[in-house]
Write an enzyme that holds these catalytic residues in place. Structure first.
Site, PDB file in Angstrom:
ATOM      1  N   GLU A   1       0.074  -0.958   5.967  1.00 50.99           N
ATOM      2  CA  GLU A   1       0.894  -0.551   6.761  1.00 50.99           C
ATOM      3  C   GLU A   1       0.899   1.023   6.911  1.00 50.99           C
ATOM      4  O   GLU A   1       0.996   1.657   7.952  1.00 50.99           O
ATOM      5  CB  GLU A   1       2.457  -0.831   6.162  1.00 50.99           C
ATOM      6  CG  GLU A   1       3.655  -0.710   7.277  1.00 50.99           C
ATOM      7  CD  GLU A   1       4.141   0.886   7.334  1.00 50.99           C
ATOM      8  OE1 GLU A   1       4.870   1.287   8.171  1.00 50.99           O
ATOM      9  OE2 GLU A   1       3.907   1.577   6.575  1.00 50.99           O
TER      10      GLU A   1
ATOM     11  N   ASP B   1       0.929  -1.343   0.002  1.00 53.05           N
ATOM     12  CA  ASP B   1       0.008   0.169  -0.035  1.00 53.05           C
ATOM     13  C   ASP B   1       0.869   1.177   0.054  1.00 53.05           C
ATOM     14  O   ASP B   1       1.953   1.356   0.447  1.00 53.05           O
ATOM     15  CB  ASP B   1      -0.915  -0.025   1.216  1.00 53.05           C
ATOM     16  CG  ASP B   1      -0.140   0.046   2.397  1.00 53.05           C
ATOM     17  OD1 ASP B   1       0.780  -0.739   2.598  1.00 53.05           O
ATOM     18  OD2 ASP B   1      -0.595   0.721   3.474  1.00 53.05           O
TER      19      ASP B   1
HETATM   20 ZN   LIG Z   1       6.644   2.415   4.248  1.00 51.91          ZN
END
Ligand SMILES: [Zn+2]
Length: 367
Positions: free
Chosen positions: A125, A66
């Protein structure tokens, strides 16, 4: 598929947290012949890719697919990679499709190894990560398949590619301190308990206080005041309430309890309320561990640079590996444009990173 083609392909997915935008399907076809474990929870998609070459150690590479939203100020389409002067411009070039690209390619090329090689990918994340890396590790633990050591390919380098390996991270503790007094007319100070006046003599003891001296790897754990408010924005009322917010990036030497005790001692008899929340815990991987030694050697032998061992910066998913007792280091490209408009990477760094990872795998094979 060349390394550059692979990189361009990964950058083209609009994988804004927690959407992988089809990146995993592509990666599965790219890593044909490897085993896959999907760990999908709520809107987060996690993918474990592995191959068992032998009964030896389990070496793992981890990263996130992501990226953060594009934001304003781009001069090109952040999801249509642009090549210019040796750089590639796109969202995620540094953070961290460079790392994902380098380890996918390095792992795919492995023909023999003495244990297991795996890749851990998450699509959350950059968000709160509730169902991300932590869930991967919980699952791997439940099937007795936790790696022995993990390389997180986050962008770690500062001025020059190869200059910095992260072997730990500071933790983060957020605090809110409320002080209670008695509001009153400014003309009659003796009839009120002014909370600003209560705090004034203590402020010097709080602002930038160092809870420890730091050490070879960590800078001192320092109290940083981030917000301070009291009063009604008028000149004729003494305030009866004060709120101070602060943050401590703590080393392994300072715990939440140490902060609690220090503030308790300073506040004495004052009426106050303190709430402390540990956002993440600090961790450090021993510099004499096989992982730190091999990672350092891999960088030195491939790039001809002696990397420093750092613990600087914010938090990353490496903290979860640390909390599972797994040796973890972070190494990746330079990080000067992460999360910024016109994020870009020098492509030679991605090539260098792939070589470093190949070297690391080879070093693990040799001992
Ligand atoms: Zn990163």
């Amino acid at each position: 598929m060349s390394l550059e083609e692979l990189f361009i392909k990964l950058l083209s997915f609009r994988s804004i947290t927690p959407d992988d935008d089809g990146a995993y399907d592509f990666i599965k076809s790219y890593m044909q012949g490897w085993e896959f474990i999907d760990i999908n929870i709520e809107d987060t998609k996690n993918l474990v890719i592995y191959k068992r070459f032998g009964d030896g150690e389990h070496l793992s590479f981890a990263g996130h697919i992501d990226v953060v939203p594009k934001g304003d100020g781009w001069e090109s389409d952040p999801f249509k990679p642009l090549k210019k002067d040796g750089y590639i411009y796109a969202r995620g070039t540094q953070d961290m499709k460079s790392g994902v690209c380098a380890f996918l390619s390095a792992c795919k090329s492995v023909e023999s190894f003495n244990g297991v090689i795996s890749i851990l990918l998450t699509s959350d994340e950059e968000g709160d990560g509730t169902y991300g890396t932590i869930k991967i590790l919980e699952h791997l633990k439940s099937i007795d398949f936790l790696p022995d050591c993990v390389v997180v390919a986050e962008p770690t380098c500062e001025d020059k590619f190869g200059d910095s390996i992260k072997i730990g991270r500071r933790g983060s503790i957020n605090g809110v301190l409320e002080i209670y007094g008695l509001q009153g007319h400014a003309a009659y100070p003796e009839k009120s308990i002014n909370t600003i006046h209560l705090l004034a003599p203590l402020l010097d003891k709080l602002a930038a206080h160092k809870f420890d001296k730091g050490d070879e790897f960590f800078s001192p754990s320092t109290l940083v005041i981030t917000d301070l408010r009291s009063g009604l924005e008028v000149t004729n009322v003494s305030p009866g309430y004060l709120k101070m917010m602060f943050n401590v990036r703590n080393s392994t030497k300072t715990k939440k309890e140490d902060i609690e005790k220090y503030i308790q001692d300073i506040m004495g008899e004052l009426k106050y309320n303190l709430s402390l929340k540990q956002g993440s815990f600090p961790f450090i991987t021993n510099k004499d561990s096989k992982l730190v030694k091999n990672m350092t050697k891999a960088v030195e032998q491939t790039l001809g640079i002696e990397p420093k061992h750092s613990t600087a910066g914010g938090t990353s998913d490496a903290r979860y590996m640390g909390s599972f007792g797994i040796d973890v280091v972070e190494f990746g490209v330079r990080n000067d444009t992460i999360h910024a408009p016109n994020e870009r990477v020098e492509f030679s760094e991605v090539e260098g990173l792939e070589k470093v990872f190949k070297k690391l795998i080879q070093l693990y094979k040799e001992n």
